[in-house]
Design a protein around this motif. Sequence first.
Motif, short mmCIF file in Angstrom:
data_model
loop_
_atom_site.label_atom_id
_atom_site.label_comp_id
_atom_site.label_asym_id
_atom_site.label_seq_id
_atom_site.Cartn_x
_atom_site.Cartn_y
_atom_site.Cartn_z
N VAL A 40 36.68 2.12 -14.91
CA VAL A 40 37.07 2.58 -13.58
C VAL A 40 36.23 1.86 -12.52
CG1 VAL A 40 37.38 4.57 -12.07
CG2 VAL A 40 37.66 4.84 -14.55
N GLN A 41 34.94 1.74 -12.76
CA GLN A 41 34.06 1.10 -11.78
C GLN A 41 34.48 -0.35 -11.53
OE1 GLN A 41 29.90 0.89 -12.91
NE2 GLN A 41 29.25 0.48 -10.80
N SER A 49 36.21 -4.98 -3.10
CA SER A 49 35.54 -6.23 -2.74
C SER A 49 36.55 -7.27 -2.26
CB SER A 49 34.77 -6.78 -3.94
OG SER A 49 33.72 -5.91 -4.32
N ARG A 50 37.67 -7.38 -2.95
CA ARG A 50 38.70 -8.35 -2.53
C ARG A 50 39.35 -7.93 -1.22
NH1 ARG A 50 42.90 -8.29 -5.41
NH2 ARG A 50 42.43 -6.69 -6.96
N VAL A 56 31.17 -5.12 -3.01
CA VAL A 56 31.08 -3.66 -2.98
C VAL A 56 30.47 -3.19 -4.29
CG1 VAL A 56 32.38 -1.49 -2.97
CG2 VAL A 56 33.00 -3.33 -1.38
N ASN A 57 29.34 -2.49 -4.20
CA ASN A 57 28.66 -1.95 -5.37
C ASN A 57 28.58 -0.43 -5.22
OD1 ASN A 57 27.79 -4.55 -6.61
ND2 ASN A 57 26.69 -4.74 -4.68
N THR A 58 29.15 0.28 -6.16
CA THR A 58 29.27 1.73 -6.05
C THR A 58 28.15 2.47 -6.76
OG1 THR A 58 30.68 1.87 -8.02
CG2 THR A 58 31.79 1.57 -5.89
N PHE A 75 31.86 8.86 -5.33
CA PHE A 75 30.95 7.73 -5.32
C PHE A 75 30.68 7.32 -3.88
CE2 PHE A 75 35.08 5.49 -5.46
CZ PHE A 75 34.91 4.51 -4.48
N HIS A 76 29.65 6.50 -3.70
CA HIS A 76 29.41 5.92 -2.37
C HIS A 76 29.14 4.43 -2.49
CE1 HIS A 76 24.90 6.52 -3.06
NE2 HIS A 76 24.95 5.27 -2.59
N PHE A 77 29.28 3.73 -1.40
CA PHE A 77 28.84 2.34 -1.33
C PHE A 77 28.36 2.07 0.09
CE2 PHE A 77 33.39 2.32 -0.42
CZ PHE A 77 33.54 1.46 0.66
#
Length: 286
Positions: A40-41, A49-50, A56-58, A75-77
């Motif tokens: 999922v991640q 990110s695209r 983008v890192n969650t 989640f957050h980023f």
Amino acid sequence: MSSPAPELLPEGGFTRIRCELSYDGSYFSGWNLQPDRRTVQSVVEDLLSRLMAIPVNTMVAGRTDAGVHATGQVFHFDIAQVDRDRWNLTSLMQIANRLLPDEVRLNSLDDAPHGFHARYSALRRNYRYRFADGFKVIPPLARADVAPWQQNLDIDLMNEAVVPLIGTHDFAAFCRKREGATSIRSLEKFEWSRDSDGFAQALVSADAFCHAMVRSLVGAASIVGAGHAEIGWLGELLNGGDRVGRSLSAPARGLTLIGVDYPTGAGLLERAQVLTRTGVRSLPSE
């Protein structure tokens, strides 16, 4: 040598985005990034990110295992403020949901309140497990999140059997061992009932869960509920510390992360600071 303290707030010039999402875990090898595996991640980070043209890192609230579902994962980023200013978050969520595979959906996408950290601000994680016991028919549209169980399960017996598990304990007997990780957890809720379809349903909540803990708890309780173990067996397992065999772990398909609870206001940062400052969990004094 101790690990450095995690960063609880965005760096200067950055802002934090909070997201809630749902997914059908049948199609994934869990949440976490894994080489050559669909997770999922990886799907979420690659798409965002695209779409946003930035890395983008969650950071997630609960790392679900392969086959486990979610209706309320969080989640957050963090992104630079200049990149945040380019996007209307409602539009971003709508575009992302059009591009994501059908088995994943963003439920919400918002600016995170000050002090919010998806993992460390969380008060508790809430799971649901469903069994179709006694040869109940599983409707085709429910097949993803209900596990079959041939024998009838005694709901009252299971509710009585799980009482010794409530509270703060070392749940080593119900966790897959991980080097350097503690198995001390605070189990706040473990309740069995019949849902509207007649399926046996367990609602399980704790401050956090170690690897495979929920499925081991559910699997062991179902052994009692089917009459294959005495009512005090779960307490004996807890106190004995011997790992519940993998064969007793309930199938992943019946398990769903249904929500994560957080404090409000200043409590978000306070909660995160307490968890990261205390580090290793400990059992209460006698």
